[in-house]
Structures are given as C-alpha cells and as structure tokens.
Design a protein around this motif. Sequence first.
Motif, PDB file in Angstrom:
ATOM      1  N   GLY A   1       3.050  -4.362  -7.373  1.00 42.45           N
ATOM      2  CA  GLY A   1       2.170  -2.915  -7.285  1.00 42.45           C
ATOM      3  C   GLY A   1       0.371  -4.587  -7.876  1.00 42.45           C
ATOM      4  O   GLY A   1       0.500  -4.541  -8.040  1.00 42.45           O
ATOM      5  N   PRO A   2      -0.034  -2.908  -8.429  1.00 44.23           N
ATOM      6  CA  PRO A   2      -0.074  -1.331  -9.028  1.00 44.23           C
ATOM      7  C   PRO A   2      -0.034  -0.407  -7.502  1.00 44.23           C
ATOM      8  O   PRO A   2      -0.897  -0.229  -6.744  1.00 44.23           O
ATOM      9  N   ARG A   3       0.637   0.203  -7.754  1.00 44.15           N
ATOM     10  CA  ARG A   3       0.702   1.507  -6.114  1.00 44.15           C
ATOM     11  C   ARG A   3      -0.415   2.960  -6.331  1.00 44.15           C
ATOM     12  O   ARG A   3       0.534   3.441  -7.676  1.00 44.15           O
ATOM     13  N   MET A   4      -1.489   2.292  -6.306  1.00 45.62           N
ATOM     14  CA  MET A   4      -2.785   3.254  -6.592  1.00 45.62           C
ATOM     15  C   MET A   4      -2.722   3.578  -5.163  1.00 45.62           C
ATOM     16  O   MET A   4      -3.672   3.753  -4.541  1.00 45.62           O
ATOM     17  N   ASP A   5      -2.939   5.602  -5.269  1.00 43.81           N
ATOM     18  CA  ASP A   5      -3.207   6.128  -3.762  1.00 43.81           C
ATOM     19  C   ASP A   5      -4.049   6.358  -3.804  1.00 43.81           C
ATOM     20  O   ASP A   5      -4.630   7.307  -4.309  1.00 43.81           O
ATOM     21  N   LEU A   6      -5.567   5.461  -3.417  1.00 45.20           N
ATOM     22  CA  LEU A   6      -7.059   5.545  -3.493  1.00 45.20           C
ATOM     23  C   LEU A   6      -7.305   4.949  -2.569  1.00 45.20           C
ATOM     24  O   LEU A   6      -7.388   4.209  -2.743  1.00 45.20           O
ATOM     25  N   SER A   7      -8.453   5.438  -2.072  1.00 43.06           N
ATOM     26  CA  SER A   7      -8.936   5.676  -1.302  1.00 43.06           C
ATOM     27  C   SER A   7     -10.213   5.735  -1.161  1.00 43.06           C
ATOM     28  O   SER A   7     -10.860   7.538  -1.598  1.00 43.06           O
ATOM     29  N   ALA A   8     -11.032   5.214  -0.793  1.00 45.26           N
ATOM     30  CA  ALA A   8     -12.725   4.749  -0.507  1.00 45.26           C
ATOM     31  C   ALA A   8     -13.758   6.201   0.495  1.00 45.26           C
ATOM     32  O   ALA A   8     -14.404   7.040  -0.028  1.00 45.26           O
ATOM     33  N   THR A   9     -12.437   6.218   1.316  1.00 43.09           N
ATOM     34  CA  THR A   9     -12.470   7.928   2.776  1.00 43.09           C
ATOM     35  C   THR A   9     -12.549   9.170   1.135  1.00 43.09           C
ATOM     36  O   THR A   9     -12.953  10.022   1.569  1.00 43.09           O
ATOM     37  N   GLU A  10     -11.359   9.135   0.500  1.00 43.71           N
ATOM     38  CA  GLU A  10     -10.674  10.067  -0.469  1.00 43.71           C
ATOM     39  C   GLU A  10     -12.309  10.091  -0.959  1.00 43.71           C
ATOM     40  O   GLU A  10     -12.362  11.736  -1.629  1.00 43.71           O
ATOM     41  N   LEU A  11     -12.744   9.635  -2.021  1.00 42.05           N
ATOM     42  CA  LEU A  11     -13.832   9.485  -2.401  1.00 42.05           C
ATOM     43  C   LEU A  11     -15.096   9.822  -2.407  1.00 42.05           C
ATOM     44  O   LEU A  11     -15.964  10.653  -3.110  1.00 42.05           O
ATOM     45  N   ARG A  12     -15.707   9.451  -1.036  1.00 39.77           N
ATOM     46  CA  ARG A  12     -16.392   9.767  -0.096  1.00 39.77           C
ATOM     47  C   ARG A  12     -16.672  11.622   0.048  1.00 39.77           C
ATOM     48  O   ARG A  12     -17.576  12.023  -0.006  1.00 39.77           O
ATOM     49  N   SER A  13     -15.506  11.711   0.177  1.00 40.36           N
ATOM     50  CA  SER A  13     -15.288  13.570   0.203  1.00 40.36           C
ATOM     51  C   SER A  13     -15.310  13.921  -0.775  1.00 40.36           C
ATOM     52  O   SER A  13     -15.887  15.583  -0.304  1.00 40.36           O
ATOM     53  N   ARG A  14     -14.295  13.499  -1.784  1.00 46.04           N
ATOM     54  CA  ARG A  14     -15.309  13.721  -3.196  1.00 46.04           C
ATOM     55  C   ARG A  14     -16.304  14.552  -3.117  1.00 46.04           C
ATOM     56  O   ARG A  14     -17.007  15.464  -3.952  1.00 46.04           O
ATOM     57  N   LEU A  15     -17.439  13.349  -3.436  1.00 45.39           N
ATOM     58  CA  LEU A  15     -18.255  13.376  -3.385  1.00 45.39           C
ATOM     59  C   LEU A  15     -18.823  14.679  -2.436  1.00 45.39           C
ATOM     60  O   LEU A  15     -20.422  14.967  -3.501  1.00 45.39           O
ATOM     61  N   GLN A  16     -19.121  14.872  -1.093  1.00 41.49           N
ATOM     62  CA  GLN A  16     -19.996  15.487  -0.426  1.00 41.49           C
ATOM     63  C   GLN A  16     -19.441  16.453  -0.539  1.00 41.49           C
ATOM     64  O   GLN A  16     -20.347  17.371  -0.610  1.00 41.49           O
ATOM     65  N   ALA A  17     -17.970  16.441  -0.930  1.00 41.57           N
ATOM     66  CA  ALA A  17     -18.107  17.947  -1.544  1.00 41.57           C
ATOM     67  C   ALA A  17     -18.207  18.725  -2.726  1.00 41.57           C
ATOM     68  O   ALA A  17     -17.950  19.351  -3.730  1.00 41.57           O
ATOM     69  N   GLY A  18     -18.768  17.765  -3.865  1.00 42.78           N
ATOM     70  CA  GLY A  18     -19.820  17.829  -5.035  1.00 42.78           C
ATOM     71  C   GLY A  18     -18.163  18.315  -6.356  1.00 42.78           C
ATOM     72  O   GLY A  18     -19.035  18.165  -6.801  1.00 42.78           O
TER      73      GLY A  18
ATOM     74  N   ARG B   1       1.079  -1.337  -0.093  1.00 41.95           N
ATOM     75  CA  ARG B   1      -0.327   0.134  -0.147  1.00 41.95           C
ATOM     76  C   ARG B   1       0.943   1.471   0.577  1.00 41.95           C
ATOM     77  O   ARG B   1       1.380   1.609   1.028  1.00 41.95           O
ATOM     78  N   PRO B   2       0.314   2.463  -1.152  1.00 42.46           N
ATOM     79  CA  PRO B   2       1.366   3.351  -1.166  1.00 42.46           C
ATOM     80  C   PRO B   2       1.109   4.144   0.141  1.00 42.46           C
ATOM     81  O   PRO B   2       0.543   4.220   0.990  1.00 42.46           O
ATOM     82  N   GLY B   3       2.718   4.434   0.532  1.00 45.30           N
ATOM     83  CA  GLY B   3       3.524   5.570   2.010  1.00 45.30           C
ATOM     84  C   GLY B   3       2.698   4.221   3.148  1.00 45.30           C
ATOM     85  O   GLY B   3       2.592   4.686   3.917  1.00 45.30           O
ATOM     86  N   PHE B   4       2.381   3.314   3.051  1.00 39.57           N
ATOM     87  CA  PHE B   4       3.001   1.616   4.587  1.00 39.57           C
ATOM     88  C   PHE B   4       4.063   1.650   4.413  1.00 39.57           C
ATOM     89  O   PHE B   4       3.972   0.871   3.625  1.00 39.57           O
ATOM     90  N   GLU B   5       4.414   1.068   5.556  1.00 38.21           N
ATOM     91  CA  GLU B   5       5.264   0.245   5.794  1.00 38.21           C
ATOM     92  C   GLU B   5       5.406  -1.118   6.545  1.00 38.21           C
ATOM     93  O   GLU B   5       5.514  -0.729   7.844  1.00 38.21           O
TER      94      GLU B   5
END
Length: 198
Positions: free
Chosen positions: A158-175, A132-136
């Motif tokens: 790989g692949p190292r994709m720094d994407l999370s459901a938390t981030e997506l929910r925040s984006r959706l809440q922000a429009g 996981r990107p950023g996690f050792e």
Amino acid sequence: MQRVGILGGTFDPIHFAHLAIAEEARVVLGLSQVVFIPTAQQPLKQQHFSSAYQRLAMTKLAIADNPAFSVSTIEVERSGVSYTIDTIQTLHQDQPHIEWWLIVGSDSLATLSRWHAAHDLVQLAHFAILERPGFELDWPALLDQFPELAKRSVRIQGPRMDLSATELRSRLQAGLPVRYLVPDAVASYIAQQQLYLA
C-alpha cells in the motif's frame, strides 16, 4: 549501512500518490531519506507536457514540508535521455556507503526488460515495488528474466491510490479542479504557469 530511496519520474505533474508511496517505502524499509529525481527526458515516454525545470519546480514545492524528502537535479542537469542506470552509477560513485533503493510501481517494473542496462541496474540497486491498483505483476516471469530480484527487492502492498498524471492533465484541460489531488503549492504553480491547458 544507510538506506536511501530514489523515486524517479516525469512528475508531469507530481501528485499525492507519488508522495504517499515515497512515505510508505520510507517507513516500511527504514529509509533515512527519499530523493525525488525528475527526469530530463524519460526514454519510455514520447513527450512531456511541461519543461524539465517546471517539473523540477513542482517537485520542490510538493516535498517542501517533509524533511525526509529531497530533490536531486542530477538528471535535469545532465539533460538528454534519462537512463536510471547512469543515475545509479553516479550515485554509487559519489556515495558508495549508501544502499540505494529504487521505488517503482509494479506497472513500471513490468517493463524492466526494456530498461537500458537492466541487468546491471539490478546488480547495483535494490527495488521497493509498490503495487499499482488494477495492475497484476507477473512476478514469476519477471524472476525468470531477473532472478537476482528475489534477493534485491521488497514488495509493498500500500497505499493503493488510483491517481495518475494523465488523469490530472485531462482534468485540468477540462477545467476541472485538482485540489486535494496535488499539494496546494503545486496547484497554484500550475495555475500561475498556465500548464496543461487545452
């Protein structure tokens, strides 16, 4: 022996990183299939933001174009808290000829000692560990607790994709848009169901 991967999760919502790691594990390990298993209630997460059936629907939409991917309703139908050991035991009983591989992120595996019946789980399943990107991951410490993991796991870079459901929910809440972060069919479903709104 046939190898089948399992990718469990809340999928709240499912996104391209989930799909990418499933495909990576499938190719690297020669898995005949990857089964996505949405949880009814994840024991290490306090809440879900959409219903189990909405998350199941999004998962089905997300994997529809990959014949090597399938969805199991085993945990949604069982309801209650979803323990991985229960699912693995059921799958083993139903299909004992299959070698089951749990596809997990290194950050999730770091909490293995908190999983229900973790030592039994390590005896029943193999682990495909995605970095996981950023996690050792403290691999030596994990092996001290679960030495059998040394022979029952493969670490995949790989692949190292720094994407999370938390981030997506925040984006959706922000429009903000989630196009190109989730499959189009999932984005449409989220909009139709008015999920993750502030």
